[in-house]
Design an enzyme around this catalytic site. Structure first.
Site, PDB file in Angstrom:
ATOM      1  CB  CYS A 131     -24.415 -47.834  -4.134  1.00 59.96           C
ATOM      2  SG  CYS A 131     -23.689 -46.737  -2.931  1.00 59.96           S
ATOM      3  CB  CYS A 136     -24.164 -47.566   0.310  1.00 59.79           C
ATOM      4  SG  CYS A 136     -23.565 -48.560  -1.050  1.00 59.79           S
ATOM      5  CE  LYS A 139     -25.509 -49.548   4.827  1.00 64.83           C
ATOM      6  NZ  LYS A 139     -24.903 -50.746   4.307  1.00 64.83           N
ATOM      7  CE1 TYR A 272     -23.893 -54.735   3.292  1.00 63.19           C
ATOM      8  CE2 TYR A 272     -22.577 -56.569   2.513  1.00 63.19           C
ATOM      9  CZ  TYR A 272     -23.180 -55.347   2.290  1.00 63.19           C
ATOM     10  OH  TYR A 272     -23.074 -54.729   1.072  1.00 63.19           O
ATOM     11  CD  GLU A 276     -25.270 -52.956   6.655  1.00 63.79           C
ATOM     12  OE1 GLU A 276     -24.070 -52.660   6.728  1.00 63.79           O
ATOM     13  OE2 GLU A 276     -25.923 -52.858   5.593  1.00 63.79           O
ATOM     14  CG  HIS A 544      -7.020 -39.054  25.608  1.00 66.07           C
ATOM     15  ND1 HIS A 544      -7.443 -40.359  25.748  1.00 66.07           N
ATOM     16  CD2 HIS A 544      -7.382 -38.406  26.756  1.00 66.07           C
ATOM     17  CE1 HIS A 544      -8.002 -40.503  26.938  1.00 66.07           C
ATOM     18  NE2 HIS A 544      -7.985 -39.337  27.558  1.00 66.07           N
ATOM     19  CD  GLU A 549      -7.293 -42.574  23.346  1.00 66.66           C
ATOM     20  OE1 GLU A 549      -6.165 -42.222  23.746  1.00 66.66           O
ATOM     21  OE2 GLU A 549      -8.345 -42.067  23.771  1.00 66.66           O
TER      22      GLU A 549
END
Ligand code: FAD
Ligand code: NA7
Length: 569
Positions: A131, A136, A139, A272, A276, A544, A549
């Site tokens: 990681c 992670c 990346k 992925y 990515e 908002h 939302e």
């Protein structure tokens, strides 16, 4: 400390805080407190601490001598006289480090062995595992570099003025990212020292019951014993097994520290990791092609996966579908050089060729379990995948050996999952806790150019499990306010929830494509853990103007076939 082997020679170390050895163990056997692996007609039997039945079996096995025989069969007749450590963790990545530090909290004597076998091109890195070093962290930072490029373009419409030509410098990005990674490596070492966890930069492998051999990069070998072991050795990238793959191709383990700009790049794979990497390489201005064997993002919701693919194609990434490379040749040396890739159709005999500066293989990762002496101690692995099956307490079939993280069979391969499993395991072992790691409703994010956040069931899996008539899918496209002024990508973002009609429309699947998808998903994952229903979502007042939302106002069901395109706020 117990016996130590240097260059194959056993020497005696100073006595440390030795732990339970066979003498006490034998006594415990008499008391029926020890356990043995069941190697009966079932593939393997897990041993629960509390299982009296198993204890009785163990005691019987011990009395009959079959326990000792089993140890002999594993190649060991000698059981250590004392243990050097309470816990030895093999693998100092996300899971291993979290577990080691947690165990130290309870004043346990803990050792971490971490060793990075260099990539075929010779790259290696510091403490912290995948990681931090090659996963992670670098990346996401490179994904951020790509997002900033997009933000620069958008910014003109918001009034920013700067020269027409904007360039990206690969070396500056890589150096900055690697400097940050280096600071994390250092931080981990300091944290271990502060918590009095012994760390050795050495390769660990079992050589006998309760015993590992640690080999450092100079080849010096030492033996250590422990009452318990935790395997957290992670995975490493797979290679194609075709001419030229290891010589000329790179993997994600090389990419994040590549000391030159990769140039025109072929990314092989559609997982992925592949998408990515393809996304951020294109985002920093490179010519990128993705070679897909079958589908995009196997295991993820295919509706979302295909939308990600469409978005990437619309943003200049080329896709070659249903082809696989069969040969990689070097046409010109250099940094980067030129490579010729010959590929074959998966549907017929068509052969195509292409020239690229770099070929990045992202075709999956293999569990690091085959060269750590598991056969010597009888830990069972899935022969096909190399993954380790464990019970719901992360215990292998050998009671004193536990496993966590990417090497586990049928578990999610994510950093927070490895960390959570490691911490909870240690609390159960040393702090009387009972909480087990809950692998259900784990949220995740794919950091493709259009980010994808997900939690719970994919639509395919929900249909299969509950039946199409029993699920209701609510969905909508949306347009982030920030994207309206630069007028880009209208109705590309997409929100979808999957509800179980028979369970008060409980939300069992959450999917979002849009900016900051991970930030959006995290909170909804907490709500799903609490069992949120569609009605409760509807009763939640939105914030908002934010992307999230949309999940409080979903009205269109997929079943209705109604329009999901939005035209205003
Ligand atoms: P690792 O972190 O891989 O650690 C294992 C360690 O053990 C390594 O240091 C290894 O060198 C060492 N080791 C192996 N064998 C031995 C041995 N015999 N002796 C001593 N040491 C040994 N996850 C996310 O949650 N989010 C993301 O965005 C994400 N992005 C990723 C991107 C990429 C490109 C990749 C490859 C992975 C990504 N992951 C992500 C997955 C994440 O990195 C892993 O799930 C996580 O690192 C697993 O932790 P682990 O403790 O199981 O193993
Ligand atoms: P995955 O999720 O195992 O995916 C492997 C991808 O590579 C997938 O798209 C495969 O296609 C493709 N693949 C596999 N073999 C080949 C060959 N021989 N040729 C072409 N394409 C191939 O791997 P990842 O590396 O992304 O992820 C593994 C873990 O690493 C992940 O969970 C994280 O923890 C990090 P397929 O769909 O099988 O046709």
């Amino acid at each position: 400390m117990g016996s130590v082997l240097r260059k194959g020679k056993a020497v005696q170390q100073a006595p440390g805080t030795a732990r339970r050895g066979p003498a006490e163990g034998a006594q415990k056997l008499q008391e029926g407190q020890w356990h043995v692996t069941a190697e009966g007609s079932q593939p393997f039997g897990f041993v629960q601490e509390e299982q009296i039945e198993e204890d009785e079996k163990t005691l019987k096995a011990y009395k009959e001598g079959s326990l000792q025989k089993q140890q002999e069969m594993n190649g060991h007749t000698v059981v250590p006289h004392s243990y050097d450590y309470d816990l030895i963790v093999i693998g100092g990545g996300s899971g291993g480090l979290a577990a080691a530090k947690e165990a130290a909290k309870y004043e346990k004597k803990v050792m971490v062995l971490d060793f990075v076998t260099p990539t075929p091109l010779g790259n290696s890195w510091g403490l912290g595992g995948t990681c931090v070093n090659v996963g992670c962290i670098p990346k996401k930072l490179m994904h951020q570099a790509a997002l900033l490029g997009q933000a620069l373009q958008d910014s003109r419409k918001f009034g920013w003025q700067f020269p027409e030509e904007v360039k990206h410098n690969w070396m500056t990005m890589t150096e900055s990212v690697q400097n940050y990674v280096g600071s994390l490596n250092w931080g981990y070492r300091v944290a271990l020292r502060e918590k009095k966890v012994t760390y050795e930069n050495a390769y660990g492998e079992f050589v006998g019951p309760h015993t590992v051999k640690a080999t450092n990069k100079r080849g010096v070998e030492k033996l250590y014993t422990a009452e318990r072991f935790l395997i957290a050795t992670g995975e490493r990238p797979r290679y194609l097994g075709i001419p030229g793959d290891k010589e000329y191709c790179i993997s994600s383990d090389d990419l994040f520290s590549l000391p030159y700009c990769p140039g025109k790049t072929l990314v092989v794979g559609a997982s992925y990791v592949a998408l990515e990497c393809a996304g951020f390489l294109a985002g920093v201005g490179l010519d990128v092609t993705v070679m897909v064997r079958s589908i995009l993002l196997r295991g993820f919701d295919q509706d979302m996966a295909n939308k990600i693919g469409e978005y990437m194609e619309e943003h200049g990434i080329n896709f070659i579908r249903e082809f696989v490379p069969i040969k990689v040749e070097q046409i010109k040396e250099g940094t980067p050089g030129i490579l010729k890739v010959t590929s074959k159709s998966t549907k017929g005999n068509e052969i195509i060729e292409g020239e690229y500066n770099t070929v990045l293989l992202a075709i999956g990762r293999d569990a690091c379990t085959r060269k750590i002496g598991l056969d010597k101690v009888g830990v069972i692995i899935n022969e096909k995948t190399g993954k380790i099956p464990v019970n719901d307490k992360e215990q292998t079939n050998v009671p004193y050996i536990y496993a966590i993280g990417d090497i586990l069979q049928d578990k999610l391969e994510l950093t927070p999952v490895a960390i959570q499993a490691g911490r909870l395991l240690v609390r159960r072992l040393y702090a009387g806790a009972t909480t087990k790691c809950d692998y259900v409703n784990v949220p995740t994010t794919v950091f493709t150019p259009l980010e994808y956040g997900a939690c719970g069931y994919t639509e395919e899996a929900a249909v299969e499990k509950f039946g199409e008539e029993n699920i209701e899918v609510y969905h909508s496209h949306f347009w982030p306010l920030e994207w309206t002024v630069p007028s880009r990508d209208n109705n590309k973002c997409y929100a979808k929830i999957i509800c179980n009609i028979q369970d008060s429309e409980r939300v069992i699947g959450f999917h979002v494509l849009g900016p900051n998808a991970g930030e959006v998903t995290q909170g909804f994952a907490a709500a799903m853990k609490c069992g949120i229903t569609k009605e409760q979502l509807d009763n939640t007042i939105g914030i908002h103007p934010v992307c999230a939302e949309i999940f409080t106002t979903l009205t269109v069901t997929k079943r209705s076939g109604e329009n999901t395109l939005l035209s205003g706020c």
